[in-house]
Design an enzyme around this catalytic site. Structure first.
Site, mmCIF file in Angstrom:
data_model
loop_
_atom_site.group_PDB
_atom_site.id
_atom_site.type_symbol
_atom_site.label_atom_id
_atom_site.label_comp_id
_atom_site.label_asym_id
_atom_site.label_seq_id
_atom_site.Cartn_x
_atom_site.Cartn_y
_atom_site.Cartn_z
ATOM 1 N N SER A 172 -0.126 2.369 3.801
ATOM 2 C CA SER A 172 0.347 1.760 4.894
ATOM 3 C C SER A 172 1.553 2.056 5.502
ATOM 4 O O SER A 172 1.929 1.501 6.508
ATOM 5 C CB SER A 172 0.484 0.223 4.253
ATOM 6 O OG SER A 172 -0.753 -0.517 4.344
ATOM 7 N N LYS A 231 10.194 -4.260 8.122
ATOM 8 C CA LYS A 231 8.729 -4.858 7.956
ATOM 9 C C LYS A 231 9.053 -6.211 7.053
ATOM 10 O O LYS A 231 9.947 -6.292 6.232
ATOM 11 C CB LYS A 231 8.097 -3.863 6.965
ATOM 12 C CG LYS A 231 6.392 -4.203 6.620
ATOM 13 C CD LYS A 231 5.556 -3.281 5.720
ATOM 14 C CE LYS A 231 4.213 -3.761 5.534
ATOM 15 N NZ LYS A 231 3.786 -2.773 4.759
ATOM 16 N N SER A 243 -0.920 -1.569 6.778
ATOM 17 C CA SER A 243 -0.389 -2.703 7.087
ATOM 18 C C SER A 243 0.854 -2.790 7.729
ATOM 19 O O SER A 243 1.585 -3.811 8.332
ATOM 20 C CB SER A 243 -0.428 -3.511 5.612
ATOM 21 O OG SER A 243 0.782 -2.965 4.943
HETATM 22 N N1 GLN Z 1 -5.217 -0.598 3.534
HETATM 23 C C1 GLN Z 1 -4.749 -0.668 2.034
HETATM 24 C C2 GLN Z 1 -5.221 -1.899 1.623
HETATM 25 O O1 GLN Z 1 -5.589 -2.741 2.385
HETATM 26 C C3 GLN Z 1 -3.604 -0.258 1.928
HETATM 27 C C4 GLN Z 1 -2.477 -1.146 2.340
HETATM 28 C C5 GLN Z 1 -1.238 -0.773 1.775
HETATM 29 O O2 GLN Z 1 -0.896 0.531 1.639
HETATM 30 N N2 GLN Z 1 -0.159 -1.846 1.717
HETATM 31 O O3 GLN Z 1 -5.033 -2.344 0.655
#
Ligand code: GLN
Length: 485
Positions: free
Chosen positions: A175, A76, A151
Site C-alpha cells: 500500500s 494517512k 490503500s
Molecule cells: N492491497 C492489499 C490489501 O488489500 C494491501 C493493502 C495494504 O498494504 N494495506 O490487503
C-alpha cells in the site's frame, strides 16, 4: 516552490526566502482549490496547521531548526493524530477524535514538520484502488477516470497533485509502493520493525509497516531518518542504533549486483510496464551495476498465503470495534449481542466484512491447520527464497505493479483481480523485507510506471542509494500531472 525537494524547502526556510506559515498557506490554498476534484484530504484544520507553522517559524528564528523544521506534510488517516479525527477511511471511526499521537506522527512533529491534514485511504487499509473508502474514492491526478492505487491512495494523489510535499503511508501488502507507482512517486516500506506501529490502526500486525512517500529517494531518506527508531510501546519495534538513511545517497553504483527474479518477469506483467522496467535496468547497467538472474520459486504462493494471514490478523484486530469503547454504535438495537452485530454491520464496509469472514473461517477449529498453519509455512519458504537470492545480489528489482493505474470499477467487482494488483509487492511483506517504488517512465495512456527495489533486511540505505543515483541520471520523478497548476 511546489516542485521543490525537501532539502530545497529547508534551504529556503533557513535563508528566510519563505516562512513556515507562508509555505503552509501555499499548500492549504492549493488544497482548497484542487482537493474537491481529487478527494485526497478528508480532514483539514487550518488553525491547527498554522499554529504548528508559527511554532516552526519560532524554532527557525531561534536557530535551532533541523532539516525538516517548517516543512509541511500530511498523514494517512490510519495514524492517530492528537486532536484530529482519525477515521481509517471507515464509517466505524467517522467521529473518532484521537486523544494521542502515533509514534510516527510524534516523531515527525518533533522534527518540526507541519501537519496539513489527514488523507483518504481504503477502509482499514484494505484495498488496492482507494475504492473501499467510506469517504469516497480518490482520483488519480494523472487521469481522474483512473484509480490512484491503494490503500495509501490519498497520500499518493496529494503528493502527485502537489497538495503536499510529502506524506506518510502504510504498507501491509503493497500500500505504499503500489500507489506510489500508479501516481509517479517514490515510496518506501521499511524492514518490519524499523518504524514503530504504535498509534497506527492495526490491519495485519505482522505485516503492517509505516513509511514515507514523496517525490524522490532523497526526500524519503530524510523522512525515514526521522520516522524510524526503537519504541517501547510497540513490542515488535527493533532495538537497534539510529541510522542516517541519507548517508550512502551519493555513492556511485559501480559493482552493485541487481537480482532479477525470473518469476517477476514472466506472464502477468503488461507490455508497457515491462518496456519501462527494462529501460530502467539498462540505465542501471550504464550506471555501473550488473544484473543477475535469481529465482523466488515460491513467489506464486504469496497472494494466496497473504489472503489467509492478513484476514486472519484483521479479524482479530478489528474485533475491538464493537460499538462499546469507541467508534460507531448503531442507533437502535435490542440486547448486547444485537448492539454488537448491528454496530459492526452498519459501521464496516463490504471489503472489511469479507476479510473478517475469511479470517474468522481460516482460524476456526477444523480449518486452522489446513489454511492458517499452511500459510505460515509458505511464509517461511518465501523468506528463505529471498535469503537464498540475496546470496548472489545486493538488491532485487522488478515491476511494482503489473499494470499502470486502471479505471474506476475495472476490478472492484472481482476481488481476486484486485488482489492480484499486489502480486509483486506482497512477498516482501511476508518476508519482512524493505521495498520501495520509484517512477521509471510512462506506459499506456501516459500513466506512470513504477520500478520496485527490494533490499536485504535493514538494506534501506542501499535501496535509497540505488534509487537516488537513478534519479540523478533521469527525470521521471520530477514530472508532474498536467492541468493542475
Ligand atoms: N492491497 C492489499 C490489501 O488489500 C494491501 C493493502 C495494504 O498494504 N494495506 O490487503
Amino acid at each position: 516552490m511546489i516542485n521543490s525537494s525537501l532539502p530545497e524547502l529547508s534551504a529556503a526556510l533557513a535563508a528566510r526566502k519563505v516562512s513556515a506559515i507562508e509555505l503552509a498557506m501555499l499548500f492549504l490554498d492549493r488544497i482548497d482549490r484542487l482537493n474537491p476534484g481529487l478527494n485526497a484530504f478528508i480532514a483539514l484544520d487550518r488553525e491547527r496547521t498554522l499554529a504548528q507553522a508559527k511554532a516552526a517559524d519560532a524554532t527557525l528564528a531561534a536557530g535551532t531548526a533541523g532539516p525538516l523544521t517548517g516543512i509541511p506534510l500530511a498523514h494517512k488517516d490510519i495514524f492517530c493524530t492528537k486532536g484530529w479525527r482519525t477515521s481509517c477511511g471507515s464509517r466505524m471511526l467517522e467521529n473518532f477524535i484521537s486523544p494521542y499521537d502515533a509514534h510516527v506522527v510524534e516523531k515527525l512533529t518533533d522534527a518540526g514538520m507541519v501537519t496539513l491534514g489527514k488523507l483518504n485511504m481504503d477502509e482499514f487499509a484494505m484495498g488496492s484502488s482507494n475504492e473501499t473508502s467510506y469517504f469516497g474514492p480518490v482520483k488519480n491526478p494523472w487521469d481522474s477516470s483512473r484509480v490512484p492505487g491503494g490503500s495509501s491512495g490519498g497520500s499518493a494523489a496529494a503528493i502527485a497533485a502537489r497538495l503536499a510535499p510529502a506524506a506518510t503511508g502504510t504498507d501491509t501488502g503493497g500500500s505504499i509502493r503500489q500507489p506510489a507507482a500508479l501516481c509517479g512517486l517514490t515510496g518506501l516500506k521499511p524492514t518490519y520493525g524499523v518504524v514503530s506501529r504504535y498509534g497506527m490502526i492495526a490491519f495485519a500486525s505482522s505485516l503492517d509497516q509505516a513509511g514515507p512517500m514523496a517525490k524522490s529517494a532523497e526526500d524519503c531518506a530524510l523522512l525515514l531518518t526521522a520516522m524510524a527508531g526503537f519504541d517501547t510501546r510497540d513490542s515488535t519495534s527493533l532495538e537497534r542504533p539510529a541510522e542516517n538513511y541519507s548517508r550512502d545517497l551519493e555513492r556511485p553504483l559501480t559493482g552493485l549486483r541487481i537480482g532479477l527474479p525470473q518469476e517477476f518477469f514472466g506472464e502477468g506483467m503488461d507490455a508497457d510496464v515491462r518496456a519501462a522496467v527494462e529501460t530502467a535496468l539498462a540505465e542501471y547497467r550504464k550506471l555501473g551495476a550488473t544484473t543477475v538472474e535469481v529465482s523466488l520459486p515460491n513467489s506464486g504462493l504469496s497472494v494466496p498465503a497473504y489472503y489467509v494471514i492478513a484476514p486472519a490478523e484483521a479479524s482479530s484486530n478489528l474485533s475491538r470495534f464493537d460499538g462499546v469503547r469507541y467508534g460507531y454504535r448503531a442507533p437502535e438495537y435490542g440486547d448486547l449481542n444485537d448492539m454488537y452485530s448491528k454496530s459492526r454491520a452498519q459501521g464496516f464496509g463490504a471489503e472489511v466484512k469479507r476479510r473478517i469472514l475469511i479470517g474468522t473461517y481460516v482460524l476456526s477449529h477444523g480449518y486452522y491447520d489446513a489454511y492458517y498453519l499452511k500459510a505460515q509455512k509458505i511464509r517461511r519458504l518465501i523468506a528463505a527464497d529471498f535469503q537464498k537470492a540475496f546470496e548472489s545480489c545486493d538488491v532485487i528489482m522488478g515491476p511494482t505493479s503489473p499494470s499502470v493505474a486502471f479505471a474506476f470499477g475495472a476490478k472492484s467487482a472481482d476481488p481476486v483481480q484486485m488482489y492480484l494488483s499486489d502480486i509483486y509487492t506482497i512477498s516482501t511483506n511476508l518476508a519482512g523485507l524493505p521495498g520501495m517504488s520509484l517512477p521509471c517512465g510512462f506506459g499506456a495512456n501516459n500513466m506512470p510506471v513504477g520500478l520496485q527495489i527490494i533490499g536485504r533486511w535493514f538494506g534501506e540505505a542501499k535501496m535509497l542509494q540505488a534509487a537516488h543515483q537513478y534519479q540523478k541520471a533521469t527525470d521521471w520523478h520530477t514530472r508532474m500531472p498536467g492541468g493542475l497548476s
